[in-house]
Design a protein around this motif. Sequence first.
Motif, short mmCIF file in Angstrom:
data_model
loop_
_atom_site.label_atom_id
_atom_site.label_comp_id
_atom_site.label_asym_id
_atom_site.label_seq_id
_atom_site.Cartn_x
_atom_site.Cartn_y
_atom_site.Cartn_z
N VAL A 163 22.01 -44.87 -22.96
CA VAL A 163 21.53 -46.24 -22.93
C VAL A 163 22.70 -47.16 -22.60
O VAL A 163 23.84 -46.91 -23.01
N ARG A 164 22.43 -48.21 -21.86
CA ARG A 164 23.50 -49.16 -21.51
C ARG A 164 23.87 -50.00 -22.72
O ARG A 164 23.09 -50.13 -23.67
N SER A 165 25.04 -50.58 -22.70
CA SER A 165 25.57 -51.30 -23.86
C SER A 165 24.68 -52.46 -24.31
O SER A 165 24.72 -52.86 -25.47
N ASP A 166 23.86 -53.02 -23.40
CA ASP A 166 22.98 -54.12 -23.77
C ASP A 166 21.59 -53.65 -24.18
O ASP A 166 20.67 -54.45 -24.36
N GLY A 167 21.42 -52.33 -24.34
CA GLY A 167 20.14 -51.78 -24.76
C GLY A 167 19.19 -51.45 -23.62
O GLY A 167 18.12 -50.90 -23.87
N ALA A 168 19.58 -51.75 -22.39
CA ALA A 168 18.72 -51.50 -21.24
C ALA A 168 18.88 -50.06 -20.73
O ALA A 168 19.86 -49.38 -21.02
N HIS A 169 17.90 -49.62 -19.94
CA HIS A 169 17.95 -48.35 -19.22
C HIS A 169 18.11 -47.15 -20.15
O HIS A 169 18.96 -46.28 -19.94
N TYR A 170 17.27 -47.10 -21.16
CA TYR A 170 17.27 -46.01 -22.13
C TYR A 170 16.70 -44.74 -21.51
O TYR A 170 15.74 -44.77 -20.73
N ALA A 171 17.29 -43.60 -21.87
CA ALA A 171 16.76 -42.31 -21.44
C ALA A 171 16.98 -41.28 -22.55
O ALA A 171 18.04 -41.24 -23.16
N HIS A 172 15.94 -40.49 -22.82
CA HIS A 172 16.01 -39.39 -23.79
C HIS A 172 15.93 -38.10 -22.98
O HIS A 172 14.88 -37.77 -22.42
N LEU A 173 17.04 -37.37 -22.92
CA LEU A 173 17.17 -36.22 -22.04
C LEU A 173 17.40 -34.95 -22.85
O LEU A 173 17.78 -34.99 -24.02
N HIS A 174 17.17 -33.81 -22.19
CA HIS A 174 17.40 -32.51 -22.83
C HIS A 174 18.17 -31.62 -21.86
O HIS A 174 17.58 -30.90 -21.05
N PRO A 175 19.49 -31.67 -21.96
CA PRO A 175 20.33 -30.87 -21.05
C PRO A 175 20.27 -29.39 -21.40
O PRO A 175 19.76 -28.99 -22.46
N THR A 176 20.79 -28.57 -20.52
CA THR A 176 20.88 -27.13 -20.76
C THR A 176 22.35 -26.74 -20.89
O THR A 176 23.24 -27.42 -20.39
N ARG A 177 22.57 -25.62 -21.58
CA ARG A 177 23.93 -25.17 -21.86
C ARG A 177 24.22 -23.88 -21.10
O ARG A 177 23.41 -22.95 -21.11
N ASP A 178 25.39 -23.82 -20.43
CA ASP A 178 25.74 -22.61 -19.69
C ASP A 178 26.54 -21.66 -20.58
O ASP A 178 26.79 -21.93 -21.76
N GLY A 179 26.93 -20.53 -20.02
CA GLY A 179 27.62 -19.51 -20.79
C GLY A 179 28.97 -19.94 -21.31
O GLY A 179 29.47 -19.37 -22.29
N ALA A 180 29.58 -20.95 -20.68
CA ALA A 180 30.89 -21.44 -21.12
C ALA A 180 30.78 -22.53 -22.18
O ALA A 180 31.80 -23.01 -22.68
N GLY A 181 29.54 -22.91 -22.52
CA GLY A 181 29.35 -23.93 -23.54
C GLY A 181 29.25 -25.34 -23.02
O GLY A 181 29.23 -26.30 -23.81
N THR A 182 29.15 -25.52 -21.71
CA THR A 182 29.02 -26.85 -21.12
C THR A 182 27.56 -27.23 -20.99
O THR A 182 26.74 -26.49 -20.44
N TRP A 183 27.22 -28.41 -21.53
CA TRP A 183 25.87 -28.95 -21.41
C TRP A 183 25.79 -29.83 -20.17
O TRP A 183 26.75 -30.57 -19.86
#
Length: 294
Positions: A118-138
């Motif tokens: 979300v932007r600092s003023d509360g705009a452009h909110y997004a609820h996301l669900h990333p995936t994790r690779d074998g090295a631990g990076t989302w």
Amino acid sequence: MNTAARLSLFTLGLLGVFGAALLVGRYVVPNQTGSSGHAAHSSSTSTEANSNRGHGNDSADPAMGTTSTVGGYGLTDLRGPSAPGLAAPLSFTVTAGDGEPLSRFTPAHDKELHLIVVRSDGAHYAHLHPTRDGAGTWSTTWRAPAAGSYRVVTDFVPGDRDGDEPVVLSSTVEVAGQFDPSTPTPSRTATVDGFTVTVDGDLGPHGTSMLTARVRHAGQTVRLQPYLGALGHLVVLRAGDLAYTHVHPRQDATAGTDVAFGATAPSTGRYFAYFDFQIDGVVRTAAFVLDTHH
């Protein structure tokens, strides 16, 4: 009295005034380590947490989601799009106490990790669900709608410890360009794709507050579909520092209309609230601005 004598008396007077001031400062100025007797933390994250308190904060409770390290866990290597309109990977790593990527997560609401942007003023909110690779990076693909400073918040339950209490970490992604901040005003009603969404109840800093979200279409109450193990999800962030608020759904029925939540705000002030709900397989988000009360 000659000039030398006057100067001597004047000097003695100044010394007396400064001495009194030192005594007053010694015994009147409050101890900056706090009334609890605990000294202020020396780490940069603790300093950030104390400096990022929002407007009207009258609570001594620490605010969640304002630091990148908590309890030995850390949010590191955050990267994202550098310009608005550019779809690019938003990636990061969650580290454990040994500095290595955390490899065990306990699923909460059907996901190992929930990502809020979300932007600092509360705009452009997004609820996301990333995936994790074998090295631990989302990672996940994200497009910044506009320029500005975006808060990236991770909400997860570590699998390397007992309990289901979430860990909330945050950092920022800077998106270059002309920043035109919005000026939100209090609102309990939002319209999304023809659906009218309202939130009832008062959010307060003392104890758990009850908030109820309702969705209507053409004046008729709409039955909601389950989404991530509940009828809906509510994220509440404090305006100013975007501190994260504990919110728990009060019912997890397979179908229904109203969705009740228990929320505990860290202080009085203004809050941004975002309600995710699903109808006919489509997930939508309604945004609100709530003012807390004593």
